[in-house]
Scaffold this motif. Sequence first.
Motif, PDB file in Angstrom:
ATOM      1  N   VAL A  77      97.304  39.740   7.223  1.00 27.01           N
ATOM      2  CA  VAL A  77      95.618  39.187   6.977  1.00 27.01           C
ATOM      3  C   VAL A  77      95.307  38.123   7.631  1.00 27.01           C
ATOM      4  N   GLY A  78      96.449  37.189   8.020  1.00 27.57           N
ATOM      5  CA  GLY A  78      96.126  36.017   8.568  1.00 27.57           C
ATOM      6  C   GLY A  78      95.618  36.184  10.193  1.00 27.57           C
ATOM      7  N   ILE A  79      96.358  37.264  10.692  1.00 27.38           N
ATOM      8  CA  ILE A  79      96.053  37.512  12.194  1.00 27.38           C
ATOM      9  C   ILE A  79      94.401  38.060  12.117  1.00 27.38           C
ATOM     10  N   LEU A  80      94.078  39.002  11.249  1.00 30.06           N
ATOM     11  CA  LEU A  80      92.959  39.398  11.271  1.00 30.06           C
ATOM     12  C   LEU A  80      91.657  38.381  11.034  1.00 30.06           C
ATOM     13  N   TRP A  81      92.197  37.430  10.156  1.00 34.53           N
ATOM     14  CA  TRP A  81      90.963  36.096  10.045  1.00 34.53           C
ATOM     15  C   TRP A  81      90.877  35.281  11.383  1.00 34.53           C
ATOM     16  N   ALA A  82      92.198  35.175  11.972  1.00 37.51           N
ATOM     17  CA  ALA A  82      92.271  34.509  13.209  1.00 37.51           C
ATOM     18  C   ALA A  82      91.336  35.053  14.231  1.00 37.51           C
ATOM     19  N   LEU A  83      91.440  36.524  14.372  1.00 37.79           N
ATOM     20  CA  LEU A  83      91.002  37.151  15.236  1.00 37.79           C
ATOM     21  C   LEU A  83      89.242  37.188  14.953  1.00 37.79           C
ATOM     22  N   ALA A  84      88.999  37.039  13.713  1.00 33.90           N
ATOM     23  CA  ALA A  84      87.582  36.942  13.462  1.00 33.90           C
ATOM     24  C   ALA A  84      87.137  35.441  14.055  1.00 33.90           C
ATOM     25  N   ALA A  85      87.796  34.678  13.669  1.00 34.92           N
ATOM     26  CA  ALA A  85      87.733  33.125  14.308  1.00 34.92           C
ATOM     27  C   ALA A  85      87.697  33.177  15.994  1.00 34.92           C
ATOM     28  N   MET A  86      88.198  33.997  16.343  1.00 41.65           N
ATOM     29  CA  MET A  86      88.417  34.002  17.845  1.00 41.65           C
ATOM     30  C   MET A  86      87.160  34.586  18.289  1.00 41.65           C
ATOM     31  N   ALA A  87      86.808  35.543  17.594  1.00 44.69           N
ATOM     32  CA  ALA A  87      85.436  36.566  17.906  1.00 44.69           C
ATOM     33  C   ALA A  87      84.105  35.228  17.711  1.00 44.69           C
ATOM     34  N   GLY A  88      84.176  34.330  16.674  1.00 47.71           N
ATOM     35  CA  GLY A  88      83.339  33.324  16.524  1.00 47.71           C
ATOM     36  C   GLY A  88      83.260  32.291  17.796  1.00 47.71           C
ATOM     37  N   VAL A  89      84.161  32.113  18.155  1.00 51.35           N
ATOM     38  CA  VAL A  89      84.291  31.187  19.467  1.00 51.35           C
ATOM     39  C   VAL A  89      83.795  31.783  20.729  1.00 51.35           C
ATOM     40  N   VAL A 128      79.014  29.195  13.947  1.00 56.80           N
ATOM     41  CA  VAL A 128      79.386  28.147  13.271  1.00 56.80           C
ATOM     42  C   VAL A 128      80.124  28.382  12.025  1.00 56.80           C
ATOM     43  N   ALA A 129      79.210  28.897  11.123  1.00 54.78           N
ATOM     44  CA  ALA A 129      79.835  29.088   9.764  1.00 54.78           C
ATOM     45  C   ALA A 129      80.861  30.293   9.881  1.00 54.78           C
ATOM     46  N   GLY A 130      80.503  31.427  10.315  1.00 50.75           N
ATOM     47  CA  GLY A 130      81.484  32.384  10.408  1.00 50.75           C
ATOM     48  C   GLY A 130      82.903  31.948  10.988  1.00 50.75           C
ATOM     49  N   CYS A 131      82.857  31.107  12.334  1.00 47.90           N
ATOM     50  CA  CYS A 131      84.124  30.840  12.931  1.00 47.90           C
ATOM     51  C   CYS A 131      84.661  29.906  12.176  1.00 47.90           C
ATOM     52  N   GLN A 132      84.207  28.762  11.430  1.00 49.82           N
ATOM     53  CA  GLN A 132      85.030  28.013  10.695  1.00 49.82           C
ATOM     54  C   GLN A 132      85.581  28.603   9.217  1.00 49.82           C
ATOM     55  N   PHE A 133      84.744  29.551   8.672  1.00 49.32           N
ATOM     56  CA  PHE A 133      85.092  30.070   7.463  1.00 49.32           C
ATOM     57  C   PHE A 133      86.519  31.012   7.775  1.00 49.32           C
ATOM     58  N   SER A 134      86.464  31.634   8.828  1.00 45.17           N
ATOM     59  CA  SER A 134      87.484  32.603   9.172  1.00 45.17           C
ATOM     60  C   SER A 134      88.864  31.871   9.610  1.00 45.17           C
ATOM     61  N   TYR A 135      88.391  30.868  10.307  1.00 47.52           N
ATOM     62  CA  TYR A 135      89.704  29.827  10.667  1.00 47.52           C
ATOM     63  C   TYR A 135      90.443  29.290   9.490  1.00 47.52           C
ATOM     64  N   PHE A 136      89.584  28.812   8.622  1.00 47.23           N
ATOM     65  CA  PHE A 136      90.227  28.249   7.431  1.00 47.23           C
ATOM     66  C   PHE A 136      91.133  29.410   6.541  1.00 47.23           C
ATOM     67  N   ASN A 137      90.324  30.540   6.508  1.00 47.36           N
ATOM     68  CA  ASN A 137      91.065  31.612   5.803  1.00 47.36           C
ATOM     69  C   ASN A 137      92.429  32.079   6.465  1.00 47.36           C
ATOM     70  N   LEU A 148      96.315  29.506  18.444  1.00 42.74           N
ATOM     71  CA  LEU A 148      96.726  30.230  19.482  1.00 42.74           C
ATOM     72  C   LEU A 148      95.776  31.467  19.477  1.00 42.74           C
ATOM     73  N   ILE A 149      95.716  32.023  18.432  1.00 47.01           N
ATOM     74  CA  ILE A 149      95.108  33.399  18.431  1.00 47.01           C
ATOM     75  C   ILE A 149      93.493  33.142  18.599  1.00 47.01           C
ATOM     76  N   GLU A 150      93.095  32.094  17.880  1.00 46.34           N
ATOM     77  CA  GLU A 150      91.566  31.720  18.185  1.00 46.34           C
ATOM     78  C   GLU A 150      91.492  31.287  19.479  1.00 46.34           C
ATOM     79  N   TYR A 151      92.281  30.629  20.079  1.00 49.95           N
ATOM     80  CA  TYR A 151      91.966  29.946  21.602  1.00 49.95           C
ATOM     81  C   TYR A 151      92.137  31.123  22.527  1.00 49.95           C
ATOM     82  N   THR A 152      92.481  32.491  22.210  1.00 49.96           N
ATOM     83  CA  THR A 152      92.367  33.711  23.248  1.00 49.96           C
ATOM     84  C   THR A 152      90.863  34.009  23.308  1.00 49.96           C
ATOM     85  N   ALA A 153      89.927  33.081  22.725  1.00 50.40           N
ATOM     86  CA  ALA A 153      88.678  33.303  23.108  1.00 50.40           C
ATOM     87  C   ALA A 153      88.135  33.522  24.582  1.00 50.40           C
ATOM     88  N   PRO A 154      88.508  32.533  25.526  1.00 51.92           N
ATOM     89  CA  PRO A 154      88.235  32.781  26.972  1.00 51.92           C
ATOM     90  C   PRO A 154      88.610  34.205  27.402  1.00 51.92           C
TER      91      PRO A 154
END
Length: 315
Positions: free
Chosen positions: A163-175, A91-100, A112-118
């Motif tokens: 930096v943005g890619i790393l944050w998006a990958l963190a959001a993907m991990a949260g998803v 919840v928090a980590g995913c949202q925080f990472s996505y906005f960063n 697109l990066i976040e939704y590689t979660a599947p």
Amino acid sequence: MTSSTGRSAGANGRLTAGLGFAVASAASFGLSGPLAKGLMDAGWSSAAAVAARILLAAVVLAPVAVLQLRGRWSLLRRNAGLITVYGLIAVAGCQFSYFNAVAHMQVGVALLIEYTAPIAVVLWLWLRHGQRPGWLTLAGGVLAAGGLVLVLDLLSGADVSVVGILWALAAMAGVAFYFVLSSREDNGLPATVLAAGGLLLGGVALLVLGLFGVVAFSVSTAPVEFGGAAVAWWLPVVALGVVTAALAYVTGIAATRRLGSRLASFVALLEVLAALVFAWLLLGEAPRAVQIVGGLLILAGVVVVKLGEGRGARS
């Protein structure tokens, strides 16, 4: 024969209910972006909008969670680790990472990066549990990924940031954590209890981040505009909390427990398509023809993934 028919009917009913919950969850989550954008255009910071959303959802779900517990408070103690990880990461980590991520790169690329979660879920199930994906599952993933490229209209090219890619990958991990954790049924924890506990912890975490200045935290009581009409600020806030969080998380967990984390994570790709539709209706952002084609590819990918799972179950 009767017993076999009954089991088949039960499995089909579970699949149908799971798909219904998954579509409801994807649509609910998809509404959050346009509503939040309206609030932020009216003066809200992203962190404040997210915190209001998930804390309100926690308040809405808390009474239901208490009723579902029926005095079994030991369930909370036994699953304290699960609830904590769910709230802080999914919840928090995913949202925080996505906005960063969107602070350093285009929103479409971050999504697109976040939704590689599947794909991450499939890899996790393969590496951790030995559930090797079949060719149909892989083909469905490729179709869905291709559909997302079209839906997000990235073919024209987009600026990227390390930096943005790393944050998006963190959001993907949260998803990915969200789907894997939501699929667990062996803990006896009702879906609403997990959702309420995770939302409460996630909201408190965001408040702490705002308190220490890690994220900007500002609110506004100015009217919010949608489709050229102004509405009171509290209307989108209530919708964010009740519809896009409380309803979305509960139906999402219910769907994942019926479909499994792999299939549920692919059906959830419909959230991107739902977000496009709501953005069209509320913000006047009409989807292009290429985005409609992308949405159809996403649907095809989900169908192929299901066919792949069915074949794997028979082998």
